[in-house]
Design a protein around this motif. Sequence first.
Motif, PDB file in Angstrom:
ATOM      1  N   ASP A  87      -0.897  14.653  -1.274  1.00  0.00           N
ATOM      2  CA  ASP A  87      -2.244  14.255  -0.834  1.00  0.00           C
ATOM      3  C   ASP A  87      -2.951  15.176   0.083  1.00  0.00           C
ATOM      4  N   VAL A  88      -1.865  15.521   1.291  1.00  0.00           N
ATOM      5  CA  VAL A  88      -2.326  16.510   2.029  1.00  0.00           C
ATOM      6  C   VAL A  88      -1.119  17.523   2.085  1.00  0.00           C
ATOM      7  N   ILE A  89      -1.769  19.048   2.506  1.00  0.00           N
ATOM      8  CA  ILE A  89      -0.694  19.823   2.753  1.00  0.00           C
ATOM      9  C   ILE A  89      -0.980  20.419   4.019  1.00  0.00           C
TER      10      ILE A  89
ATOM     11  N   ASN B 178      -6.712   8.451  10.481  1.00  0.00           N
ATOM     12  CA  ASN B 178      -8.144   8.133  10.170  1.00  0.00           C
ATOM     13  C   ASN B 178      -8.401   8.090   8.837  1.00  0.00           C
ATOM     14  N   SER B 179      -7.797   9.154   8.015  1.00  0.00           N
ATOM     15  CA  SER B 179      -8.206   8.918   6.421  1.00  0.00           C
ATOM     16  C   SER B 179      -7.478   7.791   5.912  1.00  0.00           C
ATOM     17  N   ALA B 180      -6.293   7.600   6.428  1.00  0.00           N
ATOM     18  CA  ALA B 180      -5.337   6.620   5.765  1.00  0.00           C
ATOM     19  C   ALA B 180      -6.362   5.194   6.011  1.00  0.00           C
ATOM     20  N   THR B 181      -6.769   4.973   7.063  1.00  0.00           N
ATOM     21  CA  THR B 181      -7.696   3.751   7.512  1.00  0.00           C
ATOM     22  C   THR B 181      -8.877   3.696   6.017  1.00  0.00           C
ATOM     23  N   ASN B 182      -9.285   4.743   5.909  1.00  0.00           N
ATOM     24  CA  ASN B 182     -10.380   4.699   4.967  1.00  0.00           C
ATOM     25  C   ASN B 182      -9.766   5.258   3.203  1.00  0.00           C
ATOM     26  N   HIS B 183      -8.507   5.151   3.183  1.00  0.00           N
ATOM     27  CA  HIS B 183      -7.822   5.476   2.010  1.00  0.00           C
ATOM     28  C   HIS B 183      -8.026   4.476   0.881  1.00  0.00           C
TER      29      HIS B 183
ATOM     30  N   MET C  60       0.951  -1.258  -0.133  1.00  0.00           N
ATOM     31  CA  MET C  60       0.265  -0.153  -0.027  1.00  0.00           C
ATOM     32  C   MET C  60       0.967   1.320  -0.110  1.00  0.00           C
ATOM     33  N   THR C  61       0.645   2.297  -0.890  1.00  0.00           N
ATOM     34  CA  THR C  61       1.305   3.452  -1.042  1.00  0.00           C
ATOM     35  C   THR C  61       0.827   4.281   0.223  1.00  0.00           C
ATOM     36  N   PRO C  62       1.949   4.978   0.977  1.00  0.00           N
ATOM     37  CA  PRO C  62       1.528   5.902   2.050  1.00  0.00           C
ATOM     38  C   PRO C  62       0.871   7.201   1.318  1.00  0.00           C
ATOM     39  N   ILE C  63       0.121   7.614   2.253  1.00  0.00           N
ATOM     40  CA  ILE C  63      -0.350   9.063   2.135  1.00  0.00           C
ATOM     41  C   ILE C  63       0.940  10.038   1.985  1.00  0.00           C
ATOM     42  N   ILE C  64       0.935  10.755   0.916  1.00  0.00           N
ATOM     43  CA  ILE C  64       2.041  11.686   1.174  1.00  0.00           C
ATOM     44  C   ILE C  64       1.675  13.116   1.623  1.00  0.00           C
ATOM     45  N   VAL C  65       2.190  13.596   2.683  1.00  0.00           N
ATOM     46  CA  VAL C  65       2.127  14.857   3.163  1.00  0.00           C
ATOM     47  C   VAL C  65       2.976  15.801   2.992  1.00  0.00           C
ATOM     48  N   GLY C  66       2.658  16.960   2.368  1.00  0.00           N
ATOM     49  CA  GLY C  66       3.804  18.101   2.258  1.00  0.00           C
ATOM     50  C   GLY C  66       3.562  18.929   3.585  1.00  0.00           C
ATOM     51  N   LEU C  67       4.722  19.336   4.259  1.00  0.00           N
ATOM     52  CA  LEU C  67       4.762  20.044   5.364  1.00  0.00           C
ATOM     53  C   LEU C  67       5.408  21.293   4.907  1.00  0.00           C
ATOM     54  N   THR C  68       4.917  22.751   5.004  1.00  0.00           N
ATOM     55  CA  THR C  68       5.529  23.651   4.661  1.00  0.00           C
ATOM     56  C   THR C  68       5.580  24.831   5.309  1.00  0.00           C
ATOM     57  N   GLY C  69       5.880  26.150   5.175  1.00  0.00           N
ATOM     58  CA  GLY C  69       5.661  27.231   5.847  1.00  0.00           C
ATOM     59  C   GLY C  69       6.803  28.280   5.627  1.00  0.00           C
ATOM     60  N   GLY C  70       6.592  29.465   5.689  1.00  0.00           N
ATOM     61  CA  GLY C  70       7.791  30.635   5.559  1.00  0.00           C
ATOM     62  C   GLY C  70       8.973  30.566   6.301  1.00  0.00           C
ATOM     63  N   ILE C  71       9.702  31.086   5.894  1.00  0.00           N
ATOM     64  CA  ILE C  71      11.126  31.131   6.689  1.00  0.00           C
ATOM     65  C   ILE C  71      10.753  31.538   8.116  1.00  0.00           C
TER      66      ILE C  71
ATOM     67  N   GLU D  52       7.463   1.959   5.696  1.00  0.00           N
ATOM     68  CA  GLU D  52       6.319   0.973   6.081  1.00  0.00           C
ATOM     69  C   GLU D  52       5.281   1.778   7.021  1.00  0.00           C
ATOM     70  N   SER D  53       4.395   2.787   6.418  1.00  0.00           N
ATOM     71  CA  SER D  53       4.126   3.768   7.512  1.00  0.00           C
ATOM     72  C   SER D  53       2.662   4.190   6.569  1.00  0.00           C
ATOM     73  N   ASP D  54       1.610   4.494   7.333  1.00  0.00           N
ATOM     74  CA  ASP D  54       0.273   5.101   6.784  1.00  0.00           C
ATOM     75  C   ASP D  54       0.380   6.138   5.945  1.00  0.00           C
ATOM     76  N   TYR D  55       1.438   6.955   6.471  1.00  0.00           N
ATOM     77  CA  TYR D  55       1.695   8.267   5.781  1.00  0.00           C
ATOM     78  C   TYR D  55       3.090   8.806   6.089  1.00  0.00           C
ATOM     79  N   VAL D  56       3.597   9.316   5.270  1.00  0.00           N
ATOM     80  CA  VAL D  56       4.874  10.093   5.362  1.00  0.00           C
ATOM     81  C   VAL D  56       5.047  11.501   4.902  1.00  0.00           C
ATOM     82  N   ILE D  57       5.806  12.320   5.597  1.00  0.00           N
ATOM     83  CA  ILE D  57       5.903  13.794   5.393  1.00  0.00           C
ATOM     84  C   ILE D  57       7.210  14.151   4.567  1.00  0.00           C
TER      85      ILE D  57
END
Length: 199
Positions: free
Chosen positions: A125-127, A194-199, A1-12, A104-109
């Motif tokens: 997938d998520v930001i 929770n959303s990964a479970t329903n992914h 199963m492909t993990p959910i890909i989460v982008g983590l961002t923010g200004g300097i 091997e995780s439900d999601y990665v960042i």
Amino acid sequence: MTPIIVGLTGGIGSGKTTVANFFKDLGVPVYIADTEAKALMNRSKIIKRKLVQLFGDQAYIDASLNKPFIASQIFNNKALLQQMNAIVHPKVAKHFANWVKKQESDYVISEAAIIFENGSYKKYDVIITVVAPEDVRLKRVVKRDDSSSEKVKAIMKNQWSDKQKTELSDFVITNVNLEGTRHQVGKIHAKILNSATNH
């Protein structure tokens, strides 16, 4: 199963790294794009060759990336910055894709500074965007990088505003005090799982 890909961002100075570490504490694999990009710039023969073509021999000193020189070259030169990113970003994207396959995780960042500015936000997938008041961010960076406030303000000016980023984000973390930030991370972690479970 492909993990959910989460982008983590923010200004300097928003505190992306602090937030990334809180997710790590919860067992989430985190890819720090900037760190990996610098490693690739030192490791990849193709990137090295292209950066020397772009910046000249001063780009490297004793086979190591000459960070102060590169920073001074791209500081007020958008075209040069874009050319450099065009060399480095595709390699980082490929490296990240290979890294994801090993998790091997439900999601990665993926923690990256300019996902909106360079249009790569569409690939996630998520930001999650980290925000903090501008004066707080300014103080943090001046202290952290021993930089001038003028220089930090110039960087801020090149980045999208928090308002622009949050409108395109799934989650927003306000990072002013650590306990509050940790609490927000915990809540978002639960929602993504929770959303990964329903992914």
